[in-house]
Design an enzyme around this catalytic site. Structure first.
Site, PDB file in Angstrom:
ATOM      1  N   GLY A  32     -10.720  21.279   0.293  1.00 40.54           N
ATOM      2  CA  GLY A  32     -10.661  22.219   0.272  1.00 40.54           C
ATOM      3  C   GLY A  32     -10.243  23.248  -0.103  1.00 40.54           C
ATOM      4  N   SER A  33     -10.387  24.447  -0.541  1.00 40.56           N
ATOM      5  CA  SER A  33     -10.640  25.426  -1.824  1.00 40.56           C
ATOM      6  C   SER A  33     -10.283  24.938  -2.460  1.00 40.56           C
ATOM      7  CB  SER A  33     -10.033  27.271  -1.535  1.00 40.56           C
ATOM      8  OG  SER A  33      -8.733  26.337  -1.529  1.00 40.56           O
ATOM      9  N   GLU A  35     -11.140  22.362  -4.027  1.00 38.69           N
ATOM     10  CA  GLU A  35     -11.322  21.147  -4.488  1.00 38.69           C
ATOM     11  C   GLU A  35     -13.126  22.011  -4.222  1.00 38.69           C
ATOM     12  OE1 GLU A  35      -9.186  20.425  -2.236  1.00 38.69           O
ATOM     13  OE2 GLU A  35      -8.142  20.711  -3.773  1.00 38.69           O
ATOM     14  N   GLU A  54      -6.100  12.693   5.272  1.00 31.40           N
ATOM     15  CA  GLU A  54      -6.119  11.853   3.860  1.00 31.40           C
ATOM     16  C   GLU A  54      -5.539  10.775   4.090  1.00 31.40           C
ATOM     17  OE1 GLU A  54      -5.213  15.258   5.092  1.00 31.40           O
ATOM     18  OE2 GLU A  54      -6.531  15.980   3.029  1.00 31.40           O
ATOM     19  N   HIS A  77      -7.332  17.077  -1.282  1.00 29.98           N
ATOM     20  CA  HIS A  77      -6.526  18.558  -1.136  1.00 29.98           C
ATOM     21  C   HIS A  77      -4.889  18.500  -1.769  1.00 29.98           C
ATOM     22  CE1 HIS A  77      -7.208  22.648  -0.847  1.00 29.98           C
ATOM     23  NE2 HIS A  77      -5.887  22.503   0.229  1.00 29.98           N
ATOM     24  N   HIS A 284      10.929 -11.074   3.412  1.00 32.69           N
ATOM     25  CA  HIS A 284      11.340  -9.563   4.960  1.00 32.69           C
ATOM     26  C   HIS A 284      12.266  -9.264   5.488  1.00 32.69           C
ATOM     27  CE1 HIS A 284       8.889  -8.071   9.081  1.00 32.69           C
ATOM     28  NE2 HIS A 284      10.033  -6.386   8.450  1.00 32.69           N
ATOM     29  N   GLY A 404       2.735  -3.312   4.043  1.00 31.07           N
ATOM     30  CA  GLY A 404       4.109  -3.701   5.566  1.00 31.07           C
ATOM     31  C   GLY A 404       3.943  -1.723   6.060  1.00 31.07           C
TER      32      GLY A 404
HETATM   33  C1  LIG Z   1       4.119   3.723   7.786  1.00 33.57           C
HETATM   34  C2  LIG Z   1       4.897   2.679   9.409  1.00 33.57           C
HETATM   35  N1  LIG Z   1       6.091   2.469  10.103  1.00 33.57           N
HETATM   36  C3  LIG Z   1       5.848   2.153  11.619  1.00 33.57           C
HETATM   37  C4  LIG Z   1       6.428   0.987  10.896  1.00 33.57           C
HETATM   38  C5  LIG Z   1       7.856  -0.364  11.508  1.00 33.57           C
HETATM   39  N2  LIG Z   1       6.293  -1.228  12.525  1.00 33.57           N
HETATM   40  C6  LIG Z   1       6.393  -2.157  12.233  1.00 33.57           C
HETATM   41  S1  LIG Z   1       5.244  -3.178  12.944  1.00 33.57           S
HETATM   42  C7  LIG Z   1       4.873  -2.244  13.930  1.00 33.57           C
HETATM   43  C8  LIG Z   1       4.310  -2.154  15.442  1.00 33.57           C
HETATM   44  C9  LIG Z   1       3.281  -2.260  15.548  1.00 33.57           C
HETATM   45  O1  LIG Z   1       2.660  -2.012  17.065  1.00 33.57           O
HETATM   46  P1  LIG Z   1       1.104  -2.841  16.929  1.00 33.57           P
HETATM   47  O2  LIG Z   1       0.350  -2.460  16.001  1.00 33.57           O
HETATM   48  O3  LIG Z   1       0.832  -2.451  18.231  1.00 33.57           O
HETATM   49  O4  LIG Z   1       1.567  -4.230  16.868  1.00 33.57           O
HETATM   50  P2  LIG Z   1       2.180  -5.135  17.468  1.00 33.57           P
HETATM   51  O5  LIG Z   1       3.255  -5.053  16.944  1.00 33.57           O
HETATM   52  O6  LIG Z   1       2.583  -4.763  19.723  1.00 33.57           O
HETATM   53  O7  LIG Z   1       1.584  -6.742  17.713  1.00 33.57           O
HETATM   54  C10 LIG Z   1       6.193  -0.967  13.505  1.00 33.57           C
HETATM   55  C11 LIG Z   1       6.099   0.756  14.611  1.00 33.57           C
HETATM   56  C12 LIG Z   1       5.556   0.281   9.764  1.00 33.57           C
HETATM   57  N3  LIG Z   1       5.485  -1.032   9.796  1.00 33.57           N
HETATM   58  N4  LIG Z   1       5.124   0.923   9.075  1.00 33.57           N
END
Ligand SMILES: Cc1ncc(C[n+]2csc(CCOP(=O)(O)OP(=O)(O)O)c2C)c(N)n1
Ligand SMILES: [Mg+2]
Length: 534
Positions: A32-33, A35, A54, A77, A284, A404
């Site tokens: 951006g400007s 940078e 980003e 940016h 988890h 995750g």
């Molecule tokens: C940034 C973010 N947003 C939402 C989630 C919640 N989440 C965990 S698994 C998942 C589904 C992923 O879907 P896909 O890549 O199609 O894989 P699939 O589960 O169908 O194997 C989501 C939305 C996350 N982990 N991270």
């Protein structure tokens, strides 16, 4: 006669020379400007890797830093760019990836007036997911801040650091900064390590658990030797972001699930649990009761004091995993002759009937990939099938994210491919990505196309967020009840690929898979293949 002092460099000149001295000639950015002044007269021997959003910029830098084992330079940016990047900054922090994230800031002279694009609390924005954040007090301190940032990023536990740089700093004069050596790996406490060695030698039935820290510290081969010497079965730690042990080795015994009771059940019967380069353990879902089986002792060797601090059972040695394992290899191994684990049953074969199963898709991928190919994965619902049907060969062969947070895999694959190409390493990168996951940073396709990388995006399209649908019963959903917002029908991946400048095709019939996949894995340059799976 007055002594003539040598001409002083500009901040830009000192910064660039220091980057060179630190082995950094690549900047991942979106400009951006604020940078633009940084990159005037951009050095001819440097490359600028453009990401169109980003999160893509940081994800590419993360993959590149992991593949090259040096801190990667990022330029964002001001506030909005850092905001977009935040998800993957969080992931880099959890991945323990060394990144030097610079962001532009408005000129110092107008900062009192909250100018357009200024980040009013620049250093607060990326916290707490950077190890250090600074906006240097004076322009001439910017190169010094880079040197300190580099050391902090590279010291264990490695991670991202942040420098906010006002736009008018680059022209100011300063002093050259001389790089200095700082050790980045710490040796184990000899007395504690002697206890670990004694416990191993005297154990009736030791088991080793390996995490991302093993490969990050280039210790996979040493860990193989250690496991062989003690005939100890080896498990991969829950949610490990890298491959810490060859998954077809006779001692490899599988993947620990991120659930307390199941970990305890899996490790039951072992009197010694040696955890290398991993938290003990990453959970988890909720669990109850003891964290390790009754009658067992846990020893953890990690480079992160914070991780060691919360470990609920056993003892920890905080140090370099590689140095610790090398010391353990030098210690007497004991008398016990152990028999090692029973062979794991071979993975069941899938047949090409009906709609394509993920098992059939990954089994075919396994048959077609080459020994030096690398997998970058972000396909949450298919992780289990991958672990069964796509065994990773060991060091530098597998990357996913430890956080995750989705949106890392697509750009990380680009960064890994770029880093490996630069190191002259053989093999292709296979980005194994879910349909949902791919869309968090789909613009990585553009960077892959521009860079003409040996990279195949394999999109596993089940037209839904399967992981969430599969998870629903754990949270009390009735059988068959679909959580809101988890159906994704309607995405066209070959069209998305074409729109970003690379070839793509869709495969729906299992019969057509082998030929199409073989072509996608030998294509000259990057390409995408969408597999419609049941
Ligand atoms: C940034 C973010 N947003 C939402 C989630 C919640 N989440 C965990 S698994 C998942 C589904 C992923 O879907 P896909 O890549 O199609 O894989 P699939 O589960 O169908 O194997 C989501 C939305 C996350 N982990 N991270
Ligand atoms: Mg999906």
């Amino acid at each position: 006669m007055p002594i003539e002092s040598p001409p002083r460099p500009t901040v830009r000149e000192a910064f660039v020379r220091l980057m060179r001295d630190l082995g950094i000639d690549t900047v991942f950015g979106n400009p951006g400007s604020t940078e633009l002044p940084m990159f005037r007269n951009y050095p001819k021997d440097f490359q600028y890797i453009l990401g169109l959003q980003e999160s893509v910029v940081v994800g590419m830098a993360d993959g590149y830093a992991q593949a090259t084992r040096n801190a990667a330079m990022v330029n964002l940016h001001s506030a909005a760019g850092v905001g977009h990047a935040m998800g993957n900054i969080f992931t880099a922090f959890r991945n323990q990836t060394p990144l030097i994230i610079t962001a532009g800031q408005q000129a110092r002279s107008i900062l009192p007036f909250d100018p357009f694009l200024s980040a009013t609390q620049a250093t607060e924005l990326p916290r707490p997911y950077v190890k250090w954040a600074i906006e240097p007090a004076r322009a001439e301190d910017v190169p010094l801040a880079l040197l300190r940032a580099y050391q902090v990023a590279m010291q264990a536990p490695q991670g991202p650091v942040f420098i906010s740089i006002p736009a008018d700093d680059w022209e100011k004069t300063c002093d050259w900064v001389t790089p200095r050596q700082v050790s980045h790996a710490s040796a184990p406490d000899p007395a504690l390590l002697a206890q670990v060695a004694k416990a191993l030698a005297g154990s009736r039935s030791p088991v080793i658990v390996v995490g991302a820290g093993v490969d990050r510290d280039a210790a996979v081969e040493a860990v193989v030797k250690l496991a062989e010497r003690h005939q100890a079965p080896v498990y991969t730690a829950p949610m490990s972001a890298r491959c810490g042990f060859p998954e077809q080795h006779p001692l490899f015994s599988g993947f620990l699930p991120p659930m307390r009771e199941r970990i305890v059940a899996t490790l039951a019967g072992h009197d010694l649990i040696l955890v290398l380069g991993a938290p003990a353990f990453s959970y988890h879902i909720e669990g109850q009761g003891p964290h390790i089986p009754e009658g067992s002792t846990l020893w953890q060797i990690v480079d992160d004091a914070h991780t060691a601090a919360w470990t609920p059972a056993g003892h920890s040695v905080v140090c370099s995993v590689r140095l610790a394992v090398q010391s353990l290899l030098a210690a007497p191994s004991g008398e016990a002759l152990r028999s090692g684990p029973a062979a794991r049953p071979a993975a069941e074969r899938a047949e090409p009937t009906g709609p394509m199963s993920v098992t059939f898709a990954l089994q075919t991928l396994d048959e077609l990939r080459q020994p030096h190919d690398v997998v970058v994965e972000e396909a949450p619902g298919s992780r289990g099938v991958m672990q069964r049907h796509l065994p990773m060969p060991g060091a530098d062969s597998f990357y996913t994210m430890a956080s995750g947070g989705l949106g890392h895999g697509m750009p990380a694959a680009v960064g890994v491919a770029l880093g490996r190409r630069q190191l002259g390493l053989p093999g292709r990168v296979i980005a194994l990505i879910g349909d949902g996951s791919s869309m968090y940073s789909i613009q990585a396709l553009f960077s892959a196309a521009r860079l003409k990388l040996p990279l195949t995006f394999v999109i596993l399209n089940n037209r839904r967020y399967a992981a969430l649908q599969d998870f629903a019963p754990v949270f009390g959903y009735a059988p068959g009840e679909t959580p809101e917002g988890t159906d994704l029908d309607g995405l066209d991946f070959p069209a998305l690929a074409a729109g970003h400048g690379l070839p793509g095709r869709r495969v729906e019939e299992p019969d057509a898979l082998r030929e199409a996949l073989a072509e996608a894995l030998t294509h000259d340059g990057p390409c995408l293949i969408e597999l419609v799976v049941a």
